[in-house]
Design a protein around this motif. Structure first.
Motif, PDB file in Angstrom:
ATOM      1  N   ASP A 284       0.829  -1.210   0.000  1.00 43.87           N
ATOM      2  CA  ASP A 284       0.000   0.000   0.000  1.00 43.87           C
ATOM      3  C   ASP A 284       0.867   1.266   0.000  1.00 43.87           C
ATOM      4  OD1 ASP A 284      -2.295  -1.431  -0.097  1.00 43.87           O
ATOM      5  OD2 ASP A 284      -2.804  -1.207   2.023  1.00 43.87           O
ATOM      6  N   ASN A 285       1.932   1.230   0.805  1.00 46.31           N
ATOM      7  CA  ASN A 285       2.836   2.384   0.822  1.00 46.31           C
ATOM      8  C   ASN A 285       3.470   2.614  -0.534  1.00 46.31           C
ATOM      9  OD1 ASN A 285       2.671   3.517   3.348  1.00 46.31           O
ATOM     10  ND2 ASN A 285       3.970   1.944   4.254  1.00 46.31           N
ATOM     11  N   GLN A 286       3.838   1.507  -1.170  1.00 48.05           N
ATOM     12  CA  GLN A 286       4.443   1.644  -2.494  1.00 48.05           C
ATOM     13  C   GLN A 286       3.437   2.222  -3.488  1.00 48.05           C
ATOM     14  OE1 GLN A 286       5.744  -2.416  -2.898  1.00 48.05           O
ATOM     15  NE2 GLN A 286       7.868  -1.897  -2.472  1.00 48.05           N
ATOM     16  N   LEU A 287       2.168   1.777  -3.360  1.00 50.26           N
ATOM     17  CA  LEU A 287       1.115   2.314  -4.247  1.00 50.26           C
ATOM     18  C   LEU A 287       1.002   3.829  -4.104  1.00 50.26           C
ATOM     19  CD1 LEU A 287      -1.942  -0.140  -4.006  1.00 50.26           C
ATOM     20  CD2 LEU A 287      -0.680   0.524  -6.046  1.00 50.26           C
ATOM     21  N   ILE A 288       0.934   4.281  -2.865  1.00 52.21           N
ATOM     22  CA  ILE A 288       0.795   5.727  -2.620  1.00 52.21           C
ATOM     23  C   ILE A 288       2.003   6.479  -3.189  1.00 52.21           C
ATOM     24  CG2 ILE A 288       0.806   7.506  -0.802  1.00 52.21           C
ATOM     25  CD1 ILE A 288      -1.885   6.316  -1.013  1.00 52.21           C
ATOM     26  N   GLU A 289       3.192   5.944  -2.934  1.00 47.93           N
ATOM     27  CA  GLU A 289       4.387   6.634  -3.431  1.00 47.93           C
ATOM     28  C   GLU A 289       4.392   6.710  -4.960  1.00 47.93           C
ATOM     29  OE1 GLU A 289       7.884   4.903  -1.594  1.00 47.93           O
ATOM     30  OE2 GLU A 289       7.056   5.484   0.366  1.00 47.93           O
ATOM     31  N   LEU A 290       3.982   5.598  -5.593  1.00 49.04           N
ATOM     32  CA  LEU A 290       3.944   5.576  -7.056  1.00 49.04           C
ATOM     33  C   LEU A 290       2.902   6.545  -7.603  1.00 49.04           C
ATOM     34  CD1 LEU A 290       4.238   1.990  -8.546  1.00 49.04           C
ATOM     35  CD2 LEU A 290       5.558   4.027  -9.104  1.00 49.04           C
ATOM     36  N   LEU A 291       1.735   6.566  -6.933  1.00 51.43           N
ATOM     37  CA  LEU A 291       0.681   7.482  -7.391  1.00 51.43           C
ATOM     38  C   LEU A 291       1.151   8.929  -7.259  1.00 51.43           C
ATOM     39  CD1 LEU A 291      -2.482   5.712  -5.936  1.00 51.43           C
ATOM     40  CD2 LEU A 291      -1.960   6.099  -8.357  1.00 51.43           C
ATOM     41  N   ALA A 292       1.836   9.224  -6.156  1.00 52.91           N
ATOM     42  CA  ALA A 292       2.334  10.587  -5.958  1.00 52.91           C
ATOM     43  C   ALA A 292       3.357  10.933  -7.034  1.00 52.91           C
ATOM     44  CB  ALA A 292       2.940  10.722  -4.562  1.00 52.91           C
ATOM     45  N   LYS A 293       4.193   9.959  -7.362  1.00 51.74           N
ATOM     46  CA  LYS A 293       5.215  10.180  -8.390  1.00 51.74           C
ATOM     47  C   LYS A 293       4.542  10.459  -9.742  1.00 51.74           C
ATOM     48  CE  LYS A 293       9.096   7.413  -7.767  1.00 51.74           C
ATOM     49  NZ  LYS A 293       9.773   6.146  -8.038  1.00 51.74           N
ATOM     50  N   ARG A 294       3.506   9.662 -10.031  1.00 51.09           N
ATOM     51  CA  ARG A 294       2.777   9.845 -11.293  1.00 51.09           C
ATOM     52  C   ARG A 294       2.158  11.237 -11.341  1.00 51.09           C
ATOM     53  NH1 ARG A 294      -1.681   9.698 -14.342  1.00 51.09           N
ATOM     54  NH2 ARG A 294      -1.879   8.159 -16.019  1.00 51.09           N
ATOM     55  N   MET A 295       1.623  11.650 -10.202  1.00 52.48           N
ATOM     56  CA  MET A 295       0.950  12.949 -10.150  1.00 52.48           C
ATOM     57  C   MET A 295       1.951  14.093 -10.390  1.00 52.48           C
ATOM     58  SD  MET A 295      -2.166  12.921 -10.174  1.00 52.48           S
ATOM     59  CE  MET A 295      -2.711  11.386  -9.422  1.00 52.48           C
ATOM     60  N   LYS A 296       3.174  13.922  -9.899  1.00 47.95           N
ATOM     61  CA  LYS A 296       4.215  14.941 -10.103  1.00 47.95           C
ATOM     62  C   LYS A 296       4.506  15.100 -11.605  1.00 47.95           C
ATOM     63  CE  LYS A 296       5.946  16.495  -6.095  1.00 47.95           C
ATOM     64  NZ  LYS A 296       4.614  16.266  -5.514  1.00 47.95           N
ATOM     65  N   VAL A 297       4.590  13.950 -12.291  1.00 48.19           N
ATOM     66  CA  VAL A 297       4.850  14.007 -13.740  1.00 48.19           C
ATOM     67  C   VAL A 297       3.685  14.691 -14.435  1.00 48.19           C
ATOM     68  CG1 VAL A 297       5.308  12.654 -15.819  1.00 48.19           C
ATOM     69  CG2 VAL A 297       6.230  11.894 -13.624  1.00 48.19           C
ATOM     70  N   SER A 298       2.494  14.328 -13.980  1.00 43.05           N
ATOM     71  CA  SER A 298       1.307  14.914 -14.566  1.00 43.05           C
ATOM     72  C   SER A 298       1.293  16.443 -14.362  1.00 43.05           C
ATOM     73  CB  SER A 298       0.104  14.229 -13.934  1.00 43.05           C
ATOM     74  OG  SER A 298      -1.033  14.925 -14.192  1.00 43.05           O
ATOM     75  N   GLU A 299       1.778  16.867 -13.209  1.00 40.70           N
ATOM     76  CA  GLU A 299       1.852  18.317 -12.959  1.00 40.70           C
ATOM     77  C   GLU A 299       2.849  18.985 -13.922  1.00 40.70           C
ATOM     78  OE1 GLU A 299       2.756  18.665  -8.793  1.00 40.70           O
ATOM     79  OE2 GLU A 299       0.754  17.933  -8.227  1.00 40.70           O
ATOM     80  N   GLU A 300       3.948  18.283 -14.176  1.00 47.99           N
ATOM     81  CA  GLU A 300       4.920  18.847 -15.138  1.00 47.99           C
ATOM     82  C   GLU A 300       4.270  19.006 -16.505  1.00 47.99           C
ATOM     83  OE1 GLU A 300       8.813  16.931 -15.265  1.00 47.99           O
ATOM     84  OE2 GLU A 300       8.613  16.573 -13.102  1.00 47.99           O
ATOM     85  N   ILE A 301       3.451  17.997 -16.868  1.00 47.16           N
ATOM     86  CA  ILE A 301       2.736  18.099 -18.151  1.00 47.16           C
ATOM     87  C   ILE A 301       1.819  19.325 -18.118  1.00 47.16           C
ATOM     88  CG2 ILE A 301       1.004  16.984 -19.634  1.00 47.16           C
ATOM     89  CD1 ILE A 301       2.246  14.303 -18.951  1.00 47.16           C
ATOM     90  N   GLY A 302       1.196  19.537 -16.943  1.00 42.85           N
ATOM     91  CA  GLY A 302       0.330  20.712 -16.779  1.00 42.85           C
ATOM     92  C   GLY A 302       1.081  22.005 -17.090  1.00 42.85           C
ATOM     93  N   HIS A 303       2.322  22.095 -16.598  1.00 40.41           N
ATOM     94  CA  HIS A 303       3.118  23.304 -16.857  1.00 40.41           C
ATOM     95  C   HIS A 303       3.431  23.447 -18.349  1.00 40.41           C
ATOM     96  CE1 HIS A 303       3.740  24.687 -12.796  1.00 40.41           C
ATOM     97  NE2 HIS A 303       4.008  23.451 -12.403  1.00 40.41           N
ATOM     98  N   VAL A 304       3.749  22.299 -18.980  1.00 43.75           N
ATOM     99  CA  VAL A 304       4.049  22.340 -20.420  1.00 43.75           C
ATOM    100  C   VAL A 304       2.805  22.776 -21.193  1.00 43.75           C
ATOM    101  CG1 VAL A 304       4.695  20.943 -22.423  1.00 43.75           C
ATOM    102  CG2 VAL A 304       5.856  20.587 -20.238  1.00 43.75           C
TER     103      VAL A 304
END
Ligand code: PEP
Ligand code: MN
Length: 360
Positions: A284-304
């Motif tokens: 479960d911890n790994q899931l949360i960390e991965l989801l957070a990581k994915r969201m960070k990338v998604s935010e970068e896409i938002g900036h682009v």
């Protein structure tokens, strides 16, 4: 090397009713320091006194250990307290000195396990020894390298073996000094259930406040022991000051830990359940960390997207992702319905993050 019960004879011989505890300073600093810590640990759960004599430092310029002189201090501590002793050996020269000073347990450090050349040299120097050898995981998350080191020792007719889980380095900064990557230790345990597995929470944590939780997780995963860096004055330790704890704190930790021994059938059931729950918590911890990581990338896409004035919703791309994930999920036994629900939720969260970037 198949799983061998004999590997744990040395541990069973202690007849402990609690996990094996190896404690002592990161480094032997002075004779007085070694003796003082040893006496403070004497009447605790700690069976073995640890102290680094030759210290491998990632960068030069830090305290690199007192050298062979410190072995005499460990011998004296053993005479005075009856504790067994252990130190790190990284080459045949260290091995020779440690054996000459009758150190009981030799451990191989993370920076040594990464090199099969060095491991082979140490195995040759130890050939046929009845000393116990504990092998720390390599710095990088590579199970084969870790197992390879165990196999090289076993082939050199060293039968008293164990492994120490001290976490793995990663480029990304996390709350750990070295990521636990529990799944690697679990995989090793599945392959060799009788190979004693010891947690070094100190080098995983790099700090004091999460040592207890790491120890509890390890015990829930049926680890056999703990190696904890312990100093009477942690703040002023010559190495790894931030992660060392006092003997008194160690005693408190041992009191607070829930230790499950396999006794009755119902306790066996509790053990199994606790063990499986620990694995679920890790996933479960790994899931949360991965989801957070994915969201960070998604935010970068938002900036682009913002810089190019592009709309957030790219339907074609989204349908491609969904299709791929449904297939992927299917191959892993996950229903289409579940994968769709999951990814729709992930997508919605992504849109929300990107929206707040566009609005800012
Ligand atoms: C140590 O135990 O002090 C040490 C140097 O550990 P590692 O090899 O795990 O970094
Ligand atoms: Mn250390």
């Amino acid at each position: 090397m198949e799983n061998k019960k004999e590997l744990r004879n040395w541990l069973d011989a202690f007849g402990l009713d609690h996990p094996l505890v190896i404690a002592g300073p990161c480094s032997a600093e002075t004779e007085a320091q070694v003796l003082k810590v040893a006496h403070q640990l004497k009447d605790t759960d700690a069976t073995v006194l640890r102290a680094g004599i030759w210290k491998p430092r990632t960068r030069p310029g830090n305290f690199e250990g007192v050298g062979a002189l410190g072995l005499k201090w460990l011998q004296k501590a053993k005479e005075e307290t009856g504790m067994l002793t252990t130190t790190e050996v990284a080459n045949p020269h260290h091995v020779e000195h440690a054996l000459k000073h009758d150190i009981d347990i030799l451990w191989i450090g993370a920076r040594t396990t990464v090199s099969p050349f060095m491991i082979q040299e140490i195995a040759d120097a130890l050939q046929g020894t009845d000393k116990t050898v504990l092998i720390k995981n390599p710095v990088n998350p590579d199970l084969a390298l870790w197992l390879g080191a165990v196999e090289r020792m076993y082939t050199a007719d060293i039968k008293n073996l164990g492994v120490i889980h001290r976490g793995f380095s990663s480029y990304e900064k996390t709350k750990y000094r070295n990521n636990p990557e529990w799944q690697i230790a679990i995989e090793l345990q599945n392959k060799f259930p009788d190979l004693p597995l010891i947690l070094d929470p100190s080098h995983i944590a790099g700090r004091r406040d999460i040592i207890f939780d790491l120890c509890q997780t390890a015990l829930d995963l049926n680890f056999d022991g703990l190696m904890v860096e312990t100093h009477y004055d942690p703040d002023n330790a010559w190495s790894d000051a931030k992660q060392q704890i006092t003997p008194a704190t160690l005693v408190q930790i041992m009191k607070d830990l829930k230790i499950r021994k396999e006794v009755s059938e119902s306790e066996d059931y509790q053990n199994k359940l606790q063990n499986l729950r620990a694995k679920i918590d890790i996933a479960d911890n790994q899931l949360i960390e991965l989801l957070a990581k994915r969201m960070k990338v998604s935010e970068e896409i938002g900036h682009v997207k913002k810089s190019q004035n592009v709309a957030i919703l790219q339907t074609k791309r989204w349908n491609e992702i969904l299709g791929k994930m449904v297939l992927e999920g299917n191959q892993h036994g996950l229903s289409e319905e579940f994968v769709l629900k999951l990814f729709k939720a992930v997508h919605q969260e992504s849109i929300n993050h990107q929206q707040s970037i566009l609005d800012s």
